[in-house]
Design a protein around this motif. Structure first.
Motif, PDB file in Angstrom:
ATOM      1  N   UNK A   1      33.852  28.493  14.002  1.00 14.59           N
ATOM      2  CA  UNK A   1      33.215  27.471  14.834  1.00 14.59           C
ATOM      3  C   UNK A   1      32.359  28.058  15.960  1.00 14.59           C
ATOM      4  N   UNK A   2      32.076  29.349  15.897  1.00 19.83           N
ATOM      5  CA  UNK A   2      31.294  29.977  16.965  1.00 19.83           C
ATOM      6  C   UNK A   2      29.836  29.498  16.910  1.00 19.83           C
ATOM      7  N   UNK A   3      29.177  29.367  18.056  1.00 19.03           N
ATOM      8  CA  UNK A   3      27.773  28.908  18.087  1.00 19.03           C
ATOM      9  C   UNK A   3      26.833  30.024  17.648  1.00 19.03           C
ATOM     10  N   UNK A   4      26.271  29.911  16.477  1.00 18.29           N
ATOM     11  CA  UNK A   4      25.426  30.984  15.942  1.00 18.29           C
ATOM     12  C   UNK A   4      24.018  30.527  15.589  1.00 18.29           C
ATOM     13  N   UNK A   5      23.805  29.235  15.450  1.00 20.05           N
ATOM     14  CA  UNK A   5      22.524  28.748  14.919  1.00 20.05           C
ATOM     15  C   UNK A   5      21.327  29.190  15.761  1.00 20.05           C
ATOM     16  N   UNK A   6      21.482  29.195  17.096  1.00 21.98           N
ATOM     17  CA  UNK A   6      20.345  29.543  17.949  1.00 21.98           C
ATOM     18  C   UNK A   6      19.960  31.007  17.831  1.00 21.98           C
ATOM     19  N   UNK A   7      20.892  31.831  17.346  1.00 21.00           N
ATOM     20  CA  UNK A   7      20.611  33.259  17.198  1.00 21.00           C
ATOM     21  C   UNK A   7      19.925  33.584  15.867  1.00 21.00           C
ATOM     22  N   UNK A   8      20.068  32.691  14.882  1.00 20.45           N
ATOM     23  CA  UNK A   8      19.563  32.982  13.547  1.00 20.45           C
ATOM     24  C   UNK A   8      18.045  33.097  13.509  1.00 20.45           C
ATOM     25  N   UNK A   9      17.361  32.356  14.370  1.00 24.66           N
ATOM     26  CA  UNK A   9      15.902  32.389  14.349  1.00 24.66           C
ATOM     27  C   UNK A   9      15.354  33.779  14.657  1.00 24.66           C
ATOM     28  N   UNK A  10      16.131  34.581  15.395  1.00 24.30           N
ATOM     29  CA  UNK A  10      15.665  35.925  15.730  1.00 24.30           C
ATOM     30  C   UNK A  10      15.712  36.867  14.518  1.00 24.30           C
ATOM     31  N   UNK A  11      16.371  36.414  13.464  1.00 29.12           N
ATOM     32  CA  UNK A  11      16.438  37.227  12.260  1.00 29.12           C
ATOM     33  C   UNK A  11      15.428  36.832  11.199  1.00 29.12           C
ATOM     34  N   UNK A  12      14.497  35.948  11.567  1.00 30.03           N
ATOM     35  CA  UNK A  12      13.465  35.484  10.637  1.00 30.03           C
ATOM     36  C   UNK A  12      12.506  36.643  10.344  1.00 30.03           C
ATOM     37  N   UNK A  13      12.543  37.147   9.118  1.00 25.93           N
ATOM     38  CA  UNK A  13      11.733  38.313   8.755  1.00 25.93           C
ATOM     39  C   UNK A  13      10.242  38.048   8.917  1.00 25.93           C
ATOM     40  N   UNK A  14       9.825  36.817   8.666  1.00 25.31           N
ATOM     41  CA  UNK A  14       8.398  36.506   8.738  1.00 25.31           C
ATOM     42  C   UNK A  14       7.848  36.646  10.160  1.00 25.31           C
ATOM     43  N   UNK A  15       8.733  36.625  11.166  1.00 24.71           N
ATOM     44  CA  UNK A  15       8.304  36.732  12.555  1.00 24.71           C
ATOM     45  C   UNK A  15       8.547  38.131  13.130  1.00 24.71           C
ATOM     46  N   UNK A  16       9.049  39.035  12.317  1.00 26.46           N
ATOM     47  CA  UNK A  16       9.418  40.362  12.817  1.00 26.46           C
ATOM     48  C   UNK A  16       8.193  41.180  13.223  1.00 26.46           C
ATOM     49  N   UNK A  17       8.342  41.924  14.293  1.00 24.51           N
ATOM     50  CA  UNK A  17       7.312  42.868  14.733  1.00 24.51           C
ATOM     51  C   UNK A  17       7.606  44.201  14.055  1.00 24.51           C
ATOM     52  N   UNK A  18       7.059  44.384  12.869  1.00 20.31           N
ATOM     53  CA  UNK A  18       7.365  45.561  12.059  1.00 20.31           C
ATOM     54  C   UNK A  18       6.922  46.845  12.760  1.00 20.31           C
ATOM     55  N   UNK A  19       5.810  46.801  13.462  1.00 18.52           N
ATOM     56  CA  UNK A  19       5.338  47.990  14.176  1.00 18.52           C
ATOM     57  C   UNK A  19       6.338  48.431  15.241  1.00 18.52           C
ATOM     58  N   UNK A  20       6.969  47.473  15.888  1.00 17.16           N
ATOM     59  CA  UNK A  20       8.004  47.811  16.874  1.00 17.16           C
ATOM     60  C   UNK A  20       9.171  48.521  16.196  1.00 17.16           C
TER      61      UNK A  20
END
Length: 286
Positions: free
Chosen positions: A238-257
């Motif tokens: 029951x831990x709150x995780x949904x708001x953190x999942x968006x940071x794992x969206x590969x399409x938004x990743x800064x690959x150069x970083x």
């Protein structure tokens, strides 16, 4: 949405011992071989599974104390983490975020509970979730939406693992089982009563339907041990995780970083495979 969730500590531990002889180090002399193994594992599963989101579940310092309050000897007797592995465990959360993946930990509960919470959220939202860990505590999570895969790629199958572990104990976590109850007797009880076992565990007469009178009385007298273990082993989902999942969206990743972070650690050999996997090349359903 297709979510890949990895047990960061579990993967780092496995990579550390598997690759320690390579003695890979950063330009500053830091031991990077566990991180190289972790990146290789992650890239392989991104390529094989083709997730939309990548999430690492981790442990915050002291989270074992929550379960230790119930059983003081929980995870006691483990050897102190050696310095090279400790460095990798402290460094990988930052590297994960630099690579464009999400890192989630909880101040109270352990990584297994984070994984269970991601799996529950995925299930409720109708998304597929692929869990990478060799920890058998995650077996009860498996269903039509949640798949469990060992870091070596082996599919793990669902069983009534929680009841078995509660009866016979878990050596790895220093959880004692019911005295004189081994896997054979536990299997008999589980096959007879299934998920209703907690309801009958203190009823010796009912237990006699599966085992001898002597064994039934012995188990009923220790029902508290079994019930305590069930609570210890049960994953909190029951831990709150949904708001953190968006940071794992590969399409938004800064690959150069991510590439920059890998180069700075002297992990040049994994940059190409990391870049390729994040661009979705050869990614396909697992």
């Amino acid at each position: 949405m297709k979510i890949l969730v990895l047990d960061g500590s579990n993967i780092c531990h496995r990579a550390h011992w598997a690759m320690s002889k390579t003695d890979m180090r950063s330009p500053g002399g830091d031991p990077t071989w566990a991180l190289v193994g972790m990146i290789n594992t992650t890239v392989r599963f991104i390529t094989d599974i083709g997730p939309t989101h990548v999430v690492f579940a981790g442990d915050a310092r002291g989270t074992s104390n929550t379960r230790r309050a119930v059983l003081p000897e929980y995870k006691a007797g483990r050897k102190e983490t050696e310095p090279d592995l400790r460095w990798a465990l402290d460094r990988y959360p930052e590297l994960v975020t630099e690579c464009g993946w999400s890192f989630i930990s909880d101040p109270v509960w352990e990584a297994d509970d984070v994984i269970a919470s991601v799996a529950r959220w995925s299930r409720e939202q109708g998304h597929d979730c692929y869990v990478v860990t060799s920890d058998k505590d995650a077996l009860p999570l498996i269903d039509e939406r949640v798949k469990l895969i060992a870091p070596d790629g082996t599919r793990m199958t669902p069983k009534l693992y929680t009841h078995m572990a509660a009866l016979v104990g878990e050596k790895s976590d220093n959880i004692p089982g019911v005295t004189k109850v081994g896997p054979k007797t536990a299997a008999i009880l589980i096959n007879k009563f299934g998920d209703e076992l907690p309801l009958v565990i203190s009823d010796a007469e009912k237990l006699r339907e599966a085992v001898s009178e002597k064994t039934a009385r012995m188990i009923a007298d220790q029902s508290g041990t079994y019930l305590r273990n069930l609570d210890l082993i049960r994953l909190r989902d029951e831990l709150p995780v949904s708001e953190h999942l968006e940071y794992g969206d590969i399409s938004r990743a800064d690959v150069q970083r991510g590439e920059k972070a890998l180069y700075e650690l002297g992990m040049n050999r994994v940059v190409g495979s990391y870049r390729k996997s994040m661009r979705g090349i050869n990614a396909s359903p697992f």
